[in-house]
Structures are given as structure tokens and as C-alpha cells.
Write a protein that holds these residues in place. Structure first.
Motif, short mmCIF file in Angstrom:
data_model
loop_
_atom_site.label_atom_id
_atom_site.label_comp_id
_atom_site.label_asym_id
_atom_site.label_seq_id
_atom_site.Cartn_x
_atom_site.Cartn_y
_atom_site.Cartn_z
N ILE A 1 46.84 54.31 43.32
CA ILE A 1 47.92 53.45 43.82
C ILE A 1 47.30 52.14 44.28
CG2 ILE A 1 49.83 53.24 45.45
CD1 ILE A 1 49.84 56.26 45.71
N PRO A 2 47.59 51.05 43.58
CA PRO A 2 46.95 49.77 43.92
C PRO A 2 47.26 49.34 45.35
CG PRO A 2 48.80 49.45 42.42
CD PRO A 2 48.55 50.93 42.47
N ALA A 3 46.25 48.83 46.01
CA ALA A 3 46.34 48.33 47.39
C ALA A 3 46.61 49.44 48.41
CB ALA A 3 47.39 47.23 47.52
N ILE B 1 44.64 58.47 36.50
CA ILE B 1 45.99 58.13 36.05
C ILE B 1 46.57 57.14 37.06
CG2 ILE B 1 48.33 58.96 35.59
CD1 ILE B 1 47.15 61.66 34.86
N MET B 2 47.12 56.05 36.56
CA MET B 2 47.80 55.10 37.44
C MET B 2 49.13 55.70 37.90
SD MET B 2 47.59 52.20 38.93
CE MET B 2 46.18 51.45 38.08
N VAL B 3 49.55 55.35 39.09
CA VAL B 3 50.80 55.88 39.64
C VAL B 3 51.96 55.61 38.68
CG1 VAL B 3 51.31 53.76 40.94
CG2 VAL B 3 52.24 55.95 41.71
N ASP C 1 42.88 46.90 33.66
CA ASP C 1 41.54 46.73 33.10
C ASP C 1 40.47 46.84 34.18
OD1 ASP C 1 42.66 46.35 30.62
OD2 ASP C 1 42.58 44.15 30.70
N LEU C 2 40.75 46.32 35.37
CA LEU C 2 39.80 46.40 36.46
C LEU C 2 39.56 47.85 36.88
CD1 LEU C 2 38.07 45.08 38.65
CD2 LEU C 2 40.14 44.86 40.06
N VAL C 3 40.63 48.63 36.97
CA VAL C 3 40.48 50.05 37.35
C VAL C 3 39.69 50.79 36.28
CG1 VAL C 3 41.70 52.22 37.77
CG2 VAL C 3 42.55 50.09 38.79
N ARG C 4 39.97 50.52 35.01
CA ARG C 4 39.22 51.17 33.94
C ARG C 4 37.72 50.86 34.05
NH1 ARG C 4 43.74 49.25 30.87
NH2 ARG C 4 45.12 50.99 30.33
N LEU D 1 32.17 52.63 35.39
CA LEU D 1 30.94 52.39 36.12
C LEU D 1 30.72 53.45 37.19
CD1 LEU D 1 28.50 50.60 36.60
CD2 LEU D 1 29.91 49.17 38.11
N GLY D 2 31.79 53.83 37.88
CA GLY D 2 31.68 54.84 38.92
C GLY D 2 31.26 56.19 38.39
N VAL D 3 31.77 56.56 37.22
CA VAL D 3 31.38 57.83 36.59
C VAL D 3 29.89 57.84 36.28
CG1 VAL D 3 31.57 59.13 34.42
CG2 VAL D 3 33.63 58.49 35.67
#
Length: 356
Positions: free
Chosen positions: A235-237, A261-263, A317-320, A325-327
Motif C-alpha cells: 500500500i503506497p505511503a 502484489i499491489m493493493v 516500476d519503483l516497487v518492482r 534488489l531486496g530479494v
């Protein structure tokens, strides 16, 4: 708006798309209601037995990785405000809001009906998904044990099954999960949205705490059960600040695969979510919805195949990029697990043994 504690939804709004009757308190009476009647009674959870003719649901959606599912319950006491399954309660002339998390339905004959489906001539096994609509390990599973009965049947006949949950109660069935895993018949996904217990108590008021879910992932890994992290929804922000830390915590516990998964805000979920934002995050409610709409073609939600699960735009795109990178940094190998469909042996029909 006054906060309703212990529940996700903040109202019992009735959906308008089915033309259901609505009620509204008289203005003068509403002002005096607390004085005359006192505080409203505390919401209690009720469970109604449901006796469907079948429990196995098939789909041909191009957006999800399974073609069949089973839901032992309708409604979910976890009360996740963002739950995309909330609109299904409208089919019972009930509110996707508070009714969804307080007026539940259980299917006590689910395992027996599934046995009948498995016994039908021509049935071809593919992984059976549980937890796709409502959580198979929500609190009432403690008493009904329907999910456990289904797992016992899958172990008996050698049928592969996948589980998605937000509950540490999945560990109650660790004996069955360990036996299924030894035969490559199960994979378990646990969803984690944040690492802040207070935030989680607002988003998912009756789900397990983030710490308990991480502990459940660790215990599944130790038992040899394939464990998957579902970083969902983002959930953004609100929860996106936890992406990297959740991945690191999961990787440290030996989790070998993760997804996000995005909300999603279909139908009545959008107004319920907006109402929740106004109560808990009025300072950023507009910002959150603006970002969501920027990823959904200017709308609260896009329902079309091939787009509903794939948000677009700069934020997506930023979340992807952050997730990829986090993975890597967390050491999550993204192992692919193919469950075994060759062990399946159909149960006998009507108690009779098959000759061939």
C-alpha cells in the motif's frame, strides 16, 4: 468519524450495484441516540453452517497461477480492510464492510464434497489452492477444523495443495504439512504487509502479528515445508516503507521464494478503504489514493484481465525495482517448486472398490 476498534471496516455500508435496500438514521434521532440508548453493543462474530452442493471451483483466469481452489469459509474474521474478497458477501445480501468480518459461513462438509469431486471419472489433478478468497486459518478454524480435514484427504489420495494465509495457526497442522512436503505435495505462503504491530492491528485487526507470521515461516522452513513470502498487498505511503526489511527478515529465516502484489480495490473495497484512510490516516488519505489511481489508469481499480494484477507507472516500476534488489540482498533464491501430480489416486466411488 469515530473509530470502530477491533475491526477493519468502519461501517456496514450496503452495496448499491445490487440495488439492496439501505437504511439511514433520522438526523434528530442520530444526535440523541447515544444519550437515549447508550453506546452500541460490541460487535460479535457469528458463524452459519453452509451446505453447498460442491466446493471445488475452477477458473480460466490468465492472471493467477492456479486453475482450481477451495474455500472452507465465506467471510473472514481477520478483517483486512484491503481484502479483495469483501464484495462476495453482497451475494448474501450482506455488507462487504462489517458483515464480511462478523457474519461468517462455514462449510463443514467441504472434505466430503471434495472427496466426491476427486472420485469422479476423468478428474485430472492439479494443485488445489486454499486461501484464495478467505483465510483457511482464520480464528474459527480452531473449532471447525475444515482446513485440516481437507489436508488429511489430500495426503490420503496424494493430491497437491497450496495454502495462503496470514495466520500462525497454520502451525497447528505442521504434522500434516510435514508429511505432505515429504511427498512434494504442499507449499505454504504467508502474507506479511508490515513489521509494525500497531499498523498491522489497524490493517488486519484479527490476523497474527508480523512477528508471529515470521516465526511461522521459520518453523515451516525448519520442518522442511516449502515456505513462500507473500509481500502483499503493498500500500503506497502506508506499507511500502517495509519492503526491504520484510524481505531481509524472511531471507534470514531461510525462505526461498517471495512475491508482491499491489493493493487492489474492486467494487465496495474502494469506498471502505477510503473510509478507513479517513479514520486512521487523514493526513495522507488523498496522497495514498492519488498514487493508487496513478497506477490504475486514473481509477481506483482496473478489473480487466492482464491489467488488474499489473499496476503501471512510475510508482509501480519503483516497487518492482525495490523488490528485485531486496530479494537479492536478502539472499532469497526464488526457487521454483513444482508439486507432484503423479501420486494422485482417486478415492473409491460410493464406497465400492474399483476393478480397474
Amino acid at each position: 468519524m469515530e473509530r470502530i476498534r477491533g475491526r477493519g471496516a468502519q461501517s456496514c455500508a450496503v452495496p448499491t450495484r445490487f440495488g439492496l435496500a439501505t437504511r439511514e438514521a433520522d438526523g434528530d434521532w442520530r444526535d440523541d441516540a447515544l444519550v437515549v440508548d447508550g453506546a452500541p453493543p460490541r460487535l460479535r462474530t457469528s458463524v452459519t453452517p453452509e451446505f453447498p452442493k460442491s466446493v471445488l471451483t475452477f477458473n480460466t483466469s490468465p492472471d493467477i497461477p492456479f486453475d482450481r481452489s477451495l474455500n472452507a469459509y465465506r467471510g473472514c474474521e481477520h478483517g483486512c480492510i484491503y481484502c479483495y474478497a469483501r464484495p462476495t458477501h453482497a451475494y448474501h445480501d450482506l455488507s462487504p464492510g462489517l458483515d464480511f468480518e462478523t457474519k461468517l459461513f462455514a462449510k463443514p462438509q467441504a472434505a466430503a464434497l471434495l472427496r466426491q469431486a476427486f472420485a469422479k471419472r476423468g478428474y485430472t489433478p492439479r494443485p488445489l489452492a486454499m486461501g484464495t478468497n478467505t483465510d483457511p486459518y482464520q480464528p474459527i478454524e480452531r473449532d471447525y477444523r475444515i482446513t485440516r480435514q481437507v489436508l488429511e484427504l489430500c495426503l490420503e489420495v496424494g493430491h497437491p495443495v497450496t495454502i495462503t494465509t496470514k495466520s500462525a495457526r497454520v502451525l497447528d497442522d505442521l504434522d500434516l504439512l510435514r508429511a505432505l512436503a515429504a511427498r512434494r505435495l504442499v507449499a505454504v505462503g504467508i502474507s506479511i504487509t508490515s513489521l509494525d504491530p500497531r499498523l498491522s492491528s489497524l490493517l488486519e485487526p484479527r490476523a497474527a502479528s508480523p512477528a508471529k507470521r515470521l516465526d511461522a515461516l521459520a518453523r515451516l522452513v525448519e520442518a522442511g515445508v516449502p515456505a513462500h513470502l507473500g509481500l502483499s498487498p503493498v500500500i503506497p505511503a502506508i506499507t511500502d516503507c517495509f519492503i526491504e526489511d520484510i524481505l531481509m527478515e524472511a531471507g534470514a529465516r531461510g525462505v526461498r521464494s517471495a512475491s508482491w502484489i499491489m493493493v487492489r480495490l474492486p467494487h465496495e473495497v474502494a469506498p471502505l478503504f477510503r473510509e478507513w484512510l479517513d479514520v486512521h490516516f487523514p493526513d495522507r488519505a488523498g496522497k495514498v489514493m492519488h498514487i493508487i489511481q496513478s497506477m490504475r489508469g486514473g481509477k481506483d481499480y482496473e478489473a480487466s484481465f492482464h491489467t488488474r494484477m499489473k499496476p503501471k507507472g512510475v510508482w509501480a516500476d519503483l516497487v518492482r525495482a525495490r523488490f528485485r534488489l531486496g530479494v537479492r540482498r536478502a539472499g532469497i533464491a526464488q526457487d521454483r517448486l513444482d508439486l507432484d501430480c503423479e501420486q494422485f489416486r482417486a478415492p473409491s466411488r460410493d464406497g465400492q472398490m474399483d476393478l480397474f
